[in-house]
Write an enzyme that holds these catalytic residues in place. Sequence first.
Site, short mmCIF file in Angstrom:
data_model
loop_
_atom_site.label_atom_id
_atom_site.label_comp_id
_atom_site.label_asym_id
_atom_site.label_seq_id
_atom_site.Cartn_x
_atom_site.Cartn_y
_atom_site.Cartn_z
N GLY A 175 14.38 27.91 -40.51
CA GLY A 175 13.57 28.09 -41.70
C GLY A 175 12.32 27.23 -41.74
O GLY A 175 11.33 27.59 -42.37
N GLU A 219 11.91 33.04 -38.68
CA GLU A 219 11.84 33.24 -40.13
C GLU A 219 10.38 33.18 -40.58
O GLU A 219 9.84 32.11 -40.76
CB GLU A 219 12.67 32.19 -40.85
N TYR A 249 26.06 25.77 -49.97
CA TYR A 249 25.17 25.00 -50.83
C TYR A 249 24.82 25.88 -52.03
O TYR A 249 25.03 27.10 -51.99
CB TYR A 249 23.88 24.59 -50.09
N TRP A 268 26.30 28.54 -43.51
CA TRP A 268 25.21 27.56 -43.39
C TRP A 268 25.43 26.55 -44.50
O TRP A 268 25.32 26.92 -45.66
CB TRP A 268 23.83 28.20 -43.53
#
Length: 370
Positions: free
Chosen positions: A99, A140, A258, A351
């Site tokens: 990212g 990304e 998360y 992730w």
Amino acid sequence: MATQTLILLFLITFLSSQSLHVSTAQSIKAAYWFPESGFPVSSINATLFTHLFCAFADLNATTNRVSIASSKAAAFSSFTSTVRQKNPSVITLLSIGGGSSNSSTFSSMASQPSSRKTFIDSSITIARANNFSGLDIDWEFPQTATDMRNLGILISEWRNATYAEAQRSGKIALLLACAVSATPTLNSPLYPVPSMKTSMDFVNIMAYDFYAPTWYLRTSAHAALKDPSGGVSGSSGIDAWINAGLPANKMVFGLPYYGYAWKLSNQANHGLGAAATGPATGTGIDIDGSIAFNQIKAFNQRTGAATVYNGSLVVDYCYSGTTWIGYDDVSSVAAKVSYAKQKGLRGYFAWSVGGDDNWVLSRRASTTWG
Ligand SMILES: *[C@@H]1O[C@H](CO)[C@@H](O)[C@H](O)[C@H]1NC(C)=O
Ligand SMILES: *[C@@H]1O[C@H](CO)[C@@H](O)[C@H](O)[C@H]1NC(C)=O
Ligand SMILES: *[C@@H]1O[C@H](CO)[C@@H](O)[C@H](O)[C@H]1NC(C)=O
Ligand SMILES: *[C@@H]1O[C@H](CO)[C@@H](O)[C@H](O)[C@H]1NC(C)=O
Ligand SMILES: *[C@@H]1O[C@H](CO)[C@@H](O)[C@H](O)[C@H]1NC(C)=O
Ligand SMILES: *[C@@H]1O[C@H](CO)[C@@H](O)[C@H](O)[C@H]1NC(C)=O
């Protein structure tokens, strides 16, 4: 006689289809690890996973070569042998990009045959030198139709190069995977689905980050599995990929370990869709409002926050004072993994692994999948 022949034919057909099924579709229970998480590789409970991704190697904008930053070199080169101490059959892949990498660098590399070849050859060399069984590209994101066409060419050439290398070396060909957005057209033209179908062993669907408090000022399920009001969701993304021609059993469903913390405008108004002023601040909350699952659990303990599971979207959330956090607890993880299994997907990935709390999410995911 005729009946016996028929039975024999049936058995042959049945058995060969069974073995084909088994050999082409090993289920995937995966997670990414990255060094900036601060979570030691030696603490990964590898028994809970079939595949582990080590993230990220970089694409050098000047040379188009894949490299591993020197600060990460030791952890990356010992990654496979470390996780195999707990699970000798776990498969490891090296992830490239991520990212925070520069999308233009990938665009430029993919645009020319010579730079694609440099990327491909260096990626294979670095994977072998560091004992990985596969490679994963996390660009990304490709942004133009030209990017998408070049990505398709890149991954086809990559596939061929890994097969050629396997023939030369006598080793099993490296696995190839890519991580892509939740829908095949999210903020981009259509992905090169035919090349992905032919050339990728599997595709990681990043079914999260649909909303974030830095740009969306209402409390939200950033990784909802369903959205009855028709917004983007994990299941609508999977349906769009299937409609675009990517087989379900190539897809691995992404689970975020998360959440995102919003600061409520009015603490008395704490449902989904409540007005917020931006990211909340506090222990464990990053500047963009993201917060690891284990930090959310600590927040709940510390503050006695109220917790809610909303099964129509499939999201957990909690709130205390003006802090509101949307995330995936065991209920959401179980619902998503059941969905992935029932939908015929290849498996799931998280992730990232360091966000778990005493393995409650990974364990629930694994037992739910079976
Ligand atoms: C790792 O996971 C397995 C399977 O759930 C469990 O039996 C074991 O206790 C876990 N190990 C650690 C150190 O948590
Ligand atoms: C890219 O490669 C060049 C040439 O090897 C090197 O000088 C440079 O430091 C590399 N860039 C990064 C960001 O590692
Ligand atoms: C690669 O990992 C395997 C499994 O842990 C180990 O036996 C082997 O020594 C490792 N090779 C290198 C070059 O690190
Ligand atoms: C990304 O790469 C492009 C071309 O390589 C460069 O012009 C641009 O400044 C880079 N952007 C960032 C944020 O580093
Ligand atoms: C890959 O190999 C196949 C079979 O040898 C060949 O038909 C195809 O053109 C190759 N693709 C690329 C992109 O090199
Ligand atoms: C879940 O959230 C939606 C959207 O805010 C709401 O309409 C619905 O009533 C909630 N469902 C439950 C069971 O709380």
